[in-house]
Design an enzyme around this catalytic site. Structure first.
Site, PDB file in Angstrom:
ATOM      1  N   TYR A 253      47.028  -9.054  87.498  1.00 21.18           N
ATOM      2  CA  TYR A 253      47.135  -8.872  86.041  1.00 21.18           C
ATOM      3  C   TYR A 253      48.140  -7.761  85.714  1.00 21.18           C
ATOM      4  CZ  TYR A 253      45.941  -7.280  81.318  1.00 21.18           C
ATOM      5  OH  TYR A 253      46.010  -6.875  80.006  1.00 21.18           O
TER       6      TYR A 253
ATOM      7  N   GLY B  95      47.814 -17.519  72.117  1.00 24.70           N
ATOM      8  CA  GLY B  95      46.473 -16.961  72.329  1.00 24.70           C
ATOM      9  C   GLY B  95      45.898 -16.377  71.050  1.00 24.70           C
ATOM     10  N   ALA B  96      46.077 -17.094  69.937  1.00 25.07           N
ATOM     11  CA  ALA B  96      45.585 -16.578  68.657  1.00 25.07           C
ATOM     12  C   ALA B  96      44.141 -16.991  68.400  1.00 25.07           C
ATOM     13  CB  ALA B  96      46.482 -17.064  67.520  1.00 25.07           C
TER      14      ALA B  96
ATOM     15  N   GLY C 264      40.421 -12.244  70.069  1.00 24.00           N
ATOM     16  CA  GLY C 264      40.917 -10.893  70.339  1.00 24.00           C
ATOM     17  C   GLY C 264      42.109 -10.453  69.504  1.00 24.00           C
TER      18      GLY C 264
ATOM     19  N   SER D 136      51.124  -3.586  78.532  1.00 19.87           N
ATOM     20  CA  SER D 136      49.868  -2.872  78.730  1.00 19.87           C
ATOM     21  C   SER D 136      50.112  -1.572  79.458  1.00 19.87           C
ATOM     22  CB  SER D 136      48.893  -3.701  79.551  1.00 19.87           C
ATOM     23  OG  SER D 136      47.740  -2.927  79.800  1.00 19.87           O
TER      24      SER D 136
ATOM     25  N   GLY E 208      45.222 -11.537  69.393  1.00 20.66           N
ATOM     26  CA  GLY E 208      46.030 -12.596  68.770  1.00 20.66           C
ATOM     27  C   GLY E 208      45.443 -13.039  67.443  1.00 20.66           C
TER      28      GLY E 208
HETATM   29  P1  NDP Z   1      41.429 -12.259  74.817  1.00 22.74           P
HETATM   30  O1  NDP Z   1      40.883 -12.794  76.103  1.00 22.74           O
HETATM   31  O2  NDP Z   1      40.508 -12.044  73.679  1.00 22.74           O
HETATM   32  O3  NDP Z   1      42.600 -13.183  74.317  1.00 22.74           O
HETATM   33  C1  NDP Z   1      43.465 -13.834  75.186  1.00 22.74           C
HETATM   34  C2  NDP Z   1      43.975 -15.090  74.528  1.00 22.74           C
HETATM   35  O4  NDP Z   1      44.836 -15.758  75.464  1.00 22.74           O
HETATM   36  C3  NDP Z   1      42.871 -16.083  74.169  1.00 22.74           C
HETATM   37  O5  NDP Z   1      43.172 -16.627  72.914  1.00 22.74           O
HETATM   38  C4  NDP Z   1      42.984 -17.137  75.250  1.00 22.74           C
HETATM   39  O6  NDP Z   1      42.587 -18.421  74.856  1.00 22.74           O
HETATM   40  C5  NDP Z   1      44.497 -17.118  75.465  1.00 22.74           C
HETATM   41  N1  NDP Z   1      44.865 -17.789  76.705  1.00 22.74           N
HETATM   42  C6  NDP Z   1      44.415 -17.551  77.951  1.00 22.74           C
HETATM   43  N2  NDP Z   1      44.955 -18.431  78.812  1.00 22.74           N
HETATM   44  C7  NDP Z   1      45.765 -19.247  78.099  1.00 22.74           C
HETATM   45  C8  NDP Z   1      46.570 -20.354  78.417  1.00 22.74           C
HETATM   46  N3  NDP Z   1      46.649 -20.835  79.653  1.00 22.74           N
HETATM   47  N4  NDP Z   1      47.270 -20.943  77.430  1.00 22.74           N
HETATM   48  C9  NDP Z   1      47.190 -20.503  76.165  1.00 22.74           C
HETATM   49  N5  NDP Z   1      46.429 -19.461  75.793  1.00 22.74           N
HETATM   50  C10 NDP Z   1      45.714 -18.841  76.758  1.00 22.74           C
HETATM   51  O7  NDP Z   1      42.165 -10.918  75.232  1.00 22.74           O
HETATM   52  P2  NDP Z   1      42.964  -9.804  74.368  1.00 22.74           P
HETATM   53  O8  NDP Z   1      42.999 -10.160  72.950  1.00 22.74           O
HETATM   54  O9  NDP Z   1      42.446  -8.498  74.785  1.00 22.74           O
HETATM   55  O10 NDP Z   1      44.402  -9.940  75.009  1.00 22.74           O
HETATM   56  C11 NDP Z   1      45.556 -10.199  74.252  1.00 22.74           C
HETATM   57  C12 NDP Z   1      46.747  -9.464  74.850  1.00 22.74           C
HETATM   58  O11 NDP Z   1      46.536  -8.069  74.759  1.00 22.74           O
HETATM   59  C13 NDP Z   1      47.005  -9.764  76.318  1.00 22.74           C
HETATM   60  O12 NDP Z   1      48.394  -9.899  76.509  1.00 22.74           O
HETATM   61  C14 NDP Z   1      46.501  -8.522  77.016  1.00 22.74           C
HETATM   62  O13 NDP Z   1      47.169  -8.311  78.229  1.00 22.74           O
HETATM   63  C15 NDP Z   1      46.848  -7.476  75.994  1.00 22.74           C
HETATM   64  N6  NDP Z   1      46.175  -6.222  76.094  1.00 22.74           N
HETATM   65  C16 NDP Z   1      44.810  -6.142  75.926  1.00 22.74           C
HETATM   66  C17 NDP Z   1      44.194  -4.925  76.017  1.00 22.74           C
HETATM   67  C18 NDP Z   1      42.732  -4.779  75.852  1.00 22.74           C
HETATM   68  O14 NDP Z   1      42.255  -3.665  76.006  1.00 22.74           O
HETATM   69  N7  NDP Z   1      41.988  -5.812  75.553  1.00 22.74           N
HETATM   70  C19 NDP Z   1      44.969  -3.708  76.250  1.00 22.74           C
HETATM   71  C20 NDP Z   1      46.364  -3.914  76.387  1.00 22.74           C
HETATM   72  C21 NDP Z   1      46.932  -5.124  76.293  1.00 22.74           C
HETATM   73  P3  NDP Z   1      41.032 -18.870  74.803  1.00 22.74           P
HETATM   74  O15 NDP Z   1      40.516 -18.342  73.504  1.00 22.74           O
HETATM   75  O16 NDP Z   1      41.113 -20.353  74.837  1.00 22.74           O
HETATM   76  O17 NDP Z   1      40.349 -18.266  75.993  1.00 22.74           O
END
Ligand code: NDP
Length: 315
Positions: free
Chosen positions: A190, A9-10, A13, A142, A15
């Site tokens: 979630y 998921g890089a 966000g 989280s 990643g």
């Molecule tokens: P984003 O939605 O920005 O990033 C999520 C990433 O996961 C995206 O790159 C997305 O891809 C990818 N993804 C989703 N589904 C799949 C799949 N089936 N296969 C491969 N990749 C996938 O969210 P965040 O950056 O916020 O989340 C990143 C992590 O941080 C998560 O684990 C979240 O639980 C955790 N987190 C976030 C917090 C927050 O406040 N935001 C707080 C605490 C933890 P695509 O770009 O294609 O959609």
């Protein structure tokens, strides 16, 4: 040599910010494991990650075939694997009905937990072979799965119960689509998936740390209220959530800062401890945080591990 780090998921966000922070040091080659190749390419380019410091490989965590395919592709690249970051996640807080992965698992637990579970189990073998001095396997956790915190106490709370839904295949047909066997609730699914992530990290530590020397860690980087994670939420929520986190709870952290935090867990020489859930205080200093009772329940961790092995075809 440069370390090789896979980040799932890089493409956005946390990643993406982590990939950027690591690439900038020049010490890392990042494998961006993403479901949308073009989006990942555009993201890498527009955030200025130098071409020689990353490779994009296709990974859709919502399909176990795709996970296996990714592992094959990675192996054929001939690179060693030094650090794996399981970061990708989906969140469906307003969904009325569950949706499902290719194998028919409820999509949030299927992606966030089961996809990563298979991925990390398979890639453990590659990490064992690497001669890198500080190998790490990191699963992003989280606060919301931790019922010992304020945020974790906002209903619906995480609760895996006796795992009857998970044991039944989480498919909404002959079992519930929720781990505890309850009625579908996207926000809870979630949080449950994040509890599974934190339990998995600890079970990895118990089973493999001594034998492999790999440091297994989880973290809560702070509330990154601006990421795509909240894209499925109602517009009013998306408008008010960032200022609420900034000024009321003061838990807000920028994507840039959160990426630096996760990059620390990847490569900081002082964060080598295994079995740890890292957090940061308001001065951005890292500390070893406590998990909730459920998220640190060793018996539950073992059960989640065993049931997950069956579901992903490892047992
Ligand atoms: P984003 O939605 O920005 O990033 C999520 C990433 O996961 C995206 O790159 C997305 O891809 C990818 N993804 C989703 N589904 C799949 C799949 N089936 N296969 C491969 N990749 C996938 O969210 P965040 O950056 O916020 O989340 C990143 C992590 O941080 C998560 O684990 C979240 O639980 C955790 N987190 C976030 C917090 C927050 O406040 N935001 C707080 C605490 C933890 P695509 O770009 O294609 O959609």
């Amino acid at each position: 040599r440069q370390g090789t780090c896979i980040v799932t998921g890089a493409s956005s966000g946390l990643g993406l910010a982590t990939a950027k922070a690591l690439a900038e040091t020049g010490k890392w080659h990042i494998i961006m494991a993403c479901r949308d190749f073009l989006k990942a390419e555009r993201a890498a380019k527009s955030s200025g990650i130098a071409k020689e410091n990353y490779t994009i490989m296709h990974l859709d965590l919502a399909s176990l075939d795709s996970v296996r395919q990714f592992v094959d592709t990675f192996r054929r690249s001939g690179r060693p694997l030094d650090v794996l970051v399981c970061n990708a996640a989906v969140y469906f807080p307003t969904a009325k009905e569950p949706t499902f992965t290719a194998e028919g698992f409820e999509l949030s637990v299927g992606t966030n937990h089961l996809g990563h579970f298979l991925l990390s189990r398979l890639l453990l073998e590659d990490m064992k072979k690497s001669d890198y001095p500080s190998k790490r396997l990191i699963i992003v956790g989280s606060i919301t799965g931790n019922t010992n915190t304020l945020a974790g106490n906002v209903p619906p709370k995480a609760n895996l119960g006796d795992l009857r839904g998970l044991s039944g295949g989480l498919n909404g047909l002959n079992s519930s689509s929720m781990i505890d066997g309850g009625v579908f609730d996207g926000a809870k699914a979630y949080k449950d998936s994040k509890v599974c992530n934190m339990l998995t990290m600890q079970e990895f530590h118990r089973r493999f740390h001594e034998e492999t020397g790999i440091a297994f860690a989880s973290l809560y980087p702070g509330c990154i209220a601006t990421t795509g994670l909240f894209r499925e939420h109602i517009p009013l929520f998306r408008l008010l959530f960032p200022p609420f986190q900034k000024y009321i709870t003061k838990g807000f952290v920028s994507e840039l800062e959160a990426g630096k935090r996760l990059a620390q867990v990847v490569s900081d020489p002082s964060l080598t401890k295994s079995g740890v859930y890292w957090s940061w205080n308001k001065d951005s200093a890292s500390f070893q945080n406590q998990l909730s009772e459920e998220a640190s329940d060793a018996e539950k961790a073992r059960k989640v591990w065993e049931v997950s092995e069956k579901l992903v075809g490892l047992a």
